[in-house]
Enzyme design. Sequence first.
Site, PDB file in Angstrom:
ATOM      1  N   GLU A 176       0.722  -1.164  -0.109  1.00  0.00           N
ATOM      2  CA  GLU A 176       0.080   0.160   0.022  1.00  0.00           C
ATOM      3  C   GLU A 176       1.013   1.243  -0.040  1.00  0.00           C
ATOM      4  O   GLU A 176       0.673   1.934   0.902  1.00  0.00           O
ATOM      5  CB  GLU A 176      -0.923   0.107   1.068  1.00  0.00           C
ATOM      6  CG  GLU A 176      -1.821  -0.993   1.368  1.00  0.00           C
ATOM      7  CD  GLU A 176      -2.978  -1.025   2.440  1.00  0.00           C
ATOM      8  OE1 GLU A 176      -3.003  -0.098   3.014  1.00  0.00           O
ATOM      9  OE2 GLU A 176      -3.650  -1.822   2.612  1.00  0.00           O
ATOM     10  N   GLU A 358      -5.328  -8.508   1.090  1.00  0.00           N
ATOM     11  CA  GLU A 358      -6.089  -8.066   2.301  1.00  0.00           C
ATOM     12  C   GLU A 358      -7.600  -7.824   2.109  1.00  0.00           C
ATOM     13  O   GLU A 358      -8.067  -7.066   1.142  1.00  0.00           O
ATOM     14  CB  GLU A 358      -5.551  -6.697   2.922  1.00  0.00           C
ATOM     15  CG  GLU A 358      -4.242  -6.698   3.673  1.00  0.00           C
ATOM     16  CD  GLU A 358      -3.902  -5.560   4.143  1.00  0.00           C
ATOM     17  OE1 GLU A 358      -4.695  -4.681   4.580  1.00  0.00           O
ATOM     18  OE2 GLU A 358      -2.679  -5.139   4.340  1.00  0.00           O
TER      19      GLU A 358
END
Length: 451
Positions: A176, A358
């Site tokens: 991320e 995720e």
Amino acid sequence: MGNSPSVTLSAPKLALPTGFVWGTSTSSYQIEGAASEDGRGPSIWDTHCKLRGRVSNDDTGDVACDHYHRYRQDIQIMSDLGIQAYRFSLSWSRLMPRGRGSVNQKGLDFYDKLIDGLLQADIEPWICLFHWDFPQLLQDLGGWSNRDSVGWFADYAMLAARRYGDRVKHWATFNEQSVSTLFGYLWGISPPGATDRAGYFRVVHHENLAHGAAIEALRSTVHKAFLGVIHNRQAVYPERFDPAHQSAVEPMDAHWNKIFPDPQILGYYPETLAQDIEPFMRAGDLASICRPLDWFGLNHYSPIWARVEPNSTLGFQMGDFPKDMAHTEINWSIYPEAFKHELLELTRRYQLPVYVTENGCGSNQEKPDESGFVQDDHRINYISLYMQKMAEACQEGADVRGYFVWSLLDNFEWGAGYESRFGIVRVDFDTQKRTPKASAKWYADLMRINQ
Ligand code: IFM
């Protein structure tokens, strides 16, 4: 869970490709603890947590889930649930306390033991090199703002590749990047807390170069490596679907979704951002960034609602979702349709196999019974809705090969400290007792039914 449609709590049979991988995810700073033990050096998150008022209740990751000492028990929990793959991150400053130069033998040993334990339990280790806990001593040298960071990261990647590459084949460089750079270098919320526009673009470019350099190190060292990168891609809509905020959508999408994966996979920056990157670009940079990848890791929870904000640095900000939209207990909108959209869009845009690295559901309201058990129907409901959309996306052509629930354990949730819980296993942070929640049993059933 707002007014979201409910689903049955029994695990569904899903139409997914054969060989689909089922896993769980965690990250080093969020679970390991042992922050100043056995030679680990400080990270920027250690520093940040010690600044009063930055994290709820001034919580820190000093102890977290004490996974550093309890990793065997955590492997056993995964094994009991039937988890096939475990994605975790390495703590750079545990391996190299100063971020470069000398190596910490005890840190290397810790991950050896973790990896060996996973393999013995028949759980495939997936390593992510960087999940935000940047070494503080490198930050003192300018951190990612310093172009030398590309070499520092490549050396760290090489160390990990040489040490673990005989046993670990699944690697990701970063987790991320858009989140850590926007929050850390533009919006001043996460460490290092910067708010400088040009500085942000500089960091973006150096992190992109670092990704390419780490891929080179891994590819040249790990035999049969399966290499990827993990991005948090969210469909972007105008705040509350209000057309007045439509002009914030394209720039938010470029910064959040494209500024990293586009150069890494397609070899160019989004047109609207190229000019801002230009001052930091040198000949050959794009070719160094764009190295062949084997998979794309998607982290996804909710869409992004973009708001026009003329006084902000980039002219847009995170906005609100529609008032009547379903949301989780920590107020994240629930919109599984956006997940399906992303899976299809990802496959189309980047042409790589996708692993959902995720997805999960946070809560600040879970109440355990006397034994520590939590009946987290809200989480089962959320995951189930998202999985159904994932299966639909596969039917419609998305190339999704695996799903890793976030997270195995309740853990240190960054600015929210220990207030937000994402685990399918409850952690009592006073005693460190682990208790699988109802969602863990449900996930175990789901994996069994969908082998
Ligand atoms: O806990 C985080 C994780 O570290 C990165 N992705 C989102 C999760 C939930 O906020």
